[in-house]
Design an enzyme around this catalytic site. Sequence first.
Site, short mmCIF file in Angstrom:
data_model
loop_
_atom_site.label_atom_id
_atom_site.label_comp_id
_atom_site.label_asym_id
_atom_site.label_seq_id
_atom_site.Cartn_x
_atom_site.Cartn_y
_atom_site.Cartn_z
N GLU A 97 0.85 -1.19 0.00
CA GLU A 97 0.00 0.00 0.00
C GLU A 97 0.88 1.24 0.00
O GLU A 97 1.97 1.23 0.56
CB GLU A 97 -0.96 -0.03 1.19
N PHE A 98 0.36 2.29 -0.63
CA PHE A 98 1.10 3.57 -0.66
C PHE A 98 0.21 4.69 -0.14
O PHE A 98 0.34 5.83 -0.55
CB PHE A 98 1.57 3.86 -2.09
N LEU B 153 9.83 17.92 0.29
CA LEU B 153 10.98 18.79 0.57
C LEU B 153 10.56 19.83 1.61
O LEU B 153 10.99 20.97 1.56
CB LEU B 153 11.48 19.47 -0.71
N CYS C 270 5.20 4.44 9.51
CA CYS C 270 5.91 3.84 8.37
C CYS C 270 7.37 4.28 8.24
O CYS C 270 8.27 3.44 8.33
CB CYS C 270 5.17 4.15 7.08
N LYS D 224 1.62 14.09 12.08
CA LYS D 224 1.43 15.07 11.00
C LYS D 224 -0.01 15.56 11.10
O LYS D 224 -0.80 15.00 11.89
CB LYS D 224 1.70 14.46 9.63
#
Length: 439
Positions: free
Chosen positions: A151-152, A250, A260, A320
């Site tokens: 999975e991404f 970036l 992850c 996050k």
Amino acid sequence: MDIAVIGTGYIGLVTAVCLASKGHRVIGVDQDADKVRRLNAGDPVIYEPGVDELLRAGLGSGRLRFCASIAEGVAASQALFICVGTPPSSDGSADLTQVENVTREIAGCMDGYRLLIEKSTVPVKTAGWVERTVRLHNHRQVDFDVASNPEFTREAMAVQDFLEPDRIVIGVSSERAAELMLEIYRDFDCPKIVTDVSTSEIIKHASNSFLAMKISYINLIADLCEAAGGDVKTVADGMGLDARIGRAFLGAGVGYGGSCFPKDVKAFCRIGEDLGLDMSLLHAVDGINERRVGQLVAKLRQALWIVKDKTIAVWGLAFKAGTDDTRSSQAIRLAVELLREGANVRLYDPQAAARARHELPPSDEVVYCASALEAAQGASALIVATDWPEFREIDLAALHTALTTPIVVDGRNLFCLKAMERAGFEYYSVGRRSVSGHG
Ligand code: UDX
């Protein structure tokens, strides 16, 4: 297709609700009976945008249900996604105990062909071990295949990433498995890479490690900007406009966290080293990230002189924005570091306070606040640790009034230097000039 999803954590639950939304009949299996009860009642348990709607829609359509029995999952499905946890062991490698346990149990229940699909992030060669485990415990000797389908999906974007992916990677060792996998993803309009299982497993770790490398790289450049006089945001813009580099990932700051990147980089180092390779490139990525929190605290020390016994506001606890997940959160590490220095902390996060309570020691020095401004009230300084949009939009005049001394250390580069200067703050961000508040 009839599909079982074994393990209903972030990835398993997103996989289950999304595949049900595509018309598959899905049964989610989790050993936690209370969680199963809540999921069947339409409570998503986790905070992840879009999951609650898809969960309710799936349950309502009759295409989605949850149970606590792997046997029931195997009986009801042709393909089984393995989505259990692969936490880090003490040596950095992934602990695959849960993968082995569920594989054994699945194998023991198989009464006909099944496709087992690795979705959990696992080291290369894991599919071989899964295959061997099934062979040993599949007493009826039925036919089966093992596929890799990494999975991404990003947290906070998981539903969108799952339903509209950049690509789908499918690792298989037979035509039959390839056909079934393509059938599962028939309605997904994106490039599909069908390859061998090892290549697929490597794609996952290589992708996450590369993204982590981008972050550590820009953080190194941020340090260089601070030392030499430069602005890392503009450097990142200048680099990012080169299509070969790209602007994504970036963003300099307090470093990466989450379930992850930290784990995957360490695990990939272990995998490479076990195969006799020099993985120092990725060790450097990890090392740069490990030092970020300490560097931010050093900036605070530089501004406050003595941190001990002072009250510090911390904005953000999640790893996050957009999630309540505090796993390997740099914000949590920051709060712990401040407590170790003897500070009192006033914490605020729009979603993650409940989870943070399990990670931070219960103490009189820790106060959880109901809003960002409440956290700043009476504090000697504010540290920004998570990039929630509401922080960016804060009323700077009200923030200035709330703090006893107008010092802000920003680990996410959320604020415009000129605006902070005009508002009278001493402002220290990452890879940018510091602002004295009198300019
Ligand atoms: C990541 C991968 O993006 C996803 O493809 C994979 O499947 C799971 O791991 P996730 O952990 O949800 O997803 O978070 P991501 O959005 O990638 O951010 C990871 C960490 O890097 C966060 O702590 C984030 O704040 C930080 N980050 C990200 C930066 O510090 N700078 C950036 O520019 C981008």
